[in-house]
Design a protein around this motif. Sequence first.
Motif, PDB file in Angstrom:
ATOM      1  N   TRP A   1       0.829  -1.184   0.004  1.00 34.23           N
ATOM      2  CA  TRP A   1       0.207  -0.052   0.082  1.00 34.23           C
ATOM      3  C   TRP A   1       0.613   0.983   0.307  1.00 34.23           C
ATOM      4  N   PRO A   2       0.849   2.060  -0.847  1.00 36.88           N
ATOM      5  CA  PRO A   2       1.275   3.589  -0.645  1.00 36.88           C
ATOM      6  C   PRO A   2       1.006   4.790   0.292  1.00 36.88           C
ATOM      7  N   GLU A   3      -0.218   4.418   0.328  1.00 40.00           N
ATOM      8  CA  GLU A   3      -0.874   5.288   1.268  1.00 40.00           C
ATOM      9  C   GLU A   3       0.133   5.508   2.895  1.00 40.00           C
ATOM     10  N   THR A   4       0.483   6.736   3.628  1.00 45.77           N
ATOM     11  CA  THR A   4       0.970   6.490   4.898  1.00 45.77           C
ATOM     12  C   THR A   4       0.197   5.290   5.434  1.00 45.77           C
ATOM     13  N   GLU A   5      -1.374   6.323   5.491  1.00 43.99           N
ATOM     14  CA  GLU A   5      -1.575   5.665   6.783  1.00 43.99           C
ATOM     15  C   GLU A   5      -2.347   4.036   6.645  1.00 43.99           C
TER      16      GLU A   5
ATOM     17  N   THR B   1      13.821   0.724   4.235  1.00 47.57           N
ATOM     18  CA  THR B   1      14.191   0.838   5.957  1.00 47.57           C
ATOM     19  C   THR B   1      14.965   0.594   6.514  1.00 47.57           C
ATOM     20  N   SER B   2      16.211   2.208   5.668  1.00 53.26           N
ATOM     21  CA  SER B   2      16.582   2.822   6.314  1.00 53.26           C
ATOM     22  C   SER B   2      17.320   4.373   5.381  1.00 53.26           C
ATOM     23  N   MET B   3      17.391   5.044   5.869  1.00 55.66           N
ATOM     24  CA  MET B   3      17.823   6.834   5.034  1.00 55.66           C
ATOM     25  C   MET B   3      18.875   6.039   3.667  1.00 55.66           C
ATOM     26  N   ALA B   4      19.366   4.525   4.177  1.00 51.06           N
ATOM     27  CA  ALA B   4      20.964   4.465   3.483  1.00 51.06           C
ATOM     28  C   ALA B   4      20.308   3.990   1.457  1.00 51.06           C
TER      29      ALA B   4
ATOM     30  N   ASP C   1      13.478  13.682   4.941  1.00 49.75           N
ATOM     31  CA  ASP C   1      14.073  12.003   5.458  1.00 49.75           C
ATOM     32  C   ASP C   1      12.319  11.505   5.742  1.00 49.75           C
ATOM     33  N   ARG C   2      12.790   9.911   5.562  1.00 51.34           N
ATOM     34  CA  ARG C   2      11.506   9.601   5.960  1.00 51.34           C
ATOM     35  C   ARG C   2      11.347   9.239   7.668  1.00 51.34           C
ATOM     36  N   ARG C   3       9.504   8.630   8.372  1.00 49.10           N
ATOM     37  CA  ARG C   3      10.092   9.203   9.137  1.00 49.10           C
ATOM     38  C   ARG C   3      10.618   7.529   9.815  1.00 49.10           C
ATOM     39  N   GLU C   4      11.081   7.392  11.071  1.00 49.77           N
ATOM     40  CA  GLU C   4      11.837   5.987  11.810  1.00 49.77           C
ATOM     41  C   GLU C   4      10.669   5.764  11.900  1.00 49.77           C
TER      42      GLU C   4
END
Length: 209
Positions: free
Chosen positions: A41-45, A75-78, A85-88
């Motif tokens: 699913w692409p949606e964050t929620e 899986t990581s910012m790498a 930035d992606r939320r942790e």
Amino acid sequence: MGLWWRESNVSVISYSRHHIAVEVRSVEGVPLWAAIGMYGWPETENKYRTWDLMRSLKETINLPTVFFGDFNEITSMAEKEGGVDRREYLMDAFRGAIDDCGLRDLGFKGSIFTWQHGSIPGSTIRERLDRFLADEEWCTLFPQFNAWEDRPSMRVPTKIEHCAEKLRTWAWNTFGAVKRRIKKVEKELGEWKNGIPDAVMLEKFNTLV
């Protein structure tokens, strides 16, 4: 790898808009392992639905299993370049699903990034959204796919490259045909949903279902 490639058949276990699971069997019909194609699913929620689906499939399929496809998460910012930035907690949820399913990342060859948005320098976003994940039993079954550390500069041994390419080709041919068939059936059923049934329509419906 060559043996199952020549002497096996595939049976669909289940499918939805976000996955297709198949069972690879020997010519005698003995289940050997399972492959699960994913589209997260692409949606964050809704991302939790992807991880719940992974856990459910892994729990119900008692075979060596490989997951692959577009998980729509990193899986990581790498695994991300450009953009915010992606939320942790989002990455942590994906890592949690991987751990809960007992999977390992089979790595990559070439560029780490599998998705890109934009082409103007300074505004381009690239991410690693597609990957192969397998459990210990599958890795034991195919030791040539031993996991390695994910590094963009790393070259994968030629034998693994060859096997991975075969698996990708097989997956595309198998799942691509099934997904196209599903879309065609959904389209035709949608067109007939509000129509008045007649003999021709009923006969065609029976061939679809």
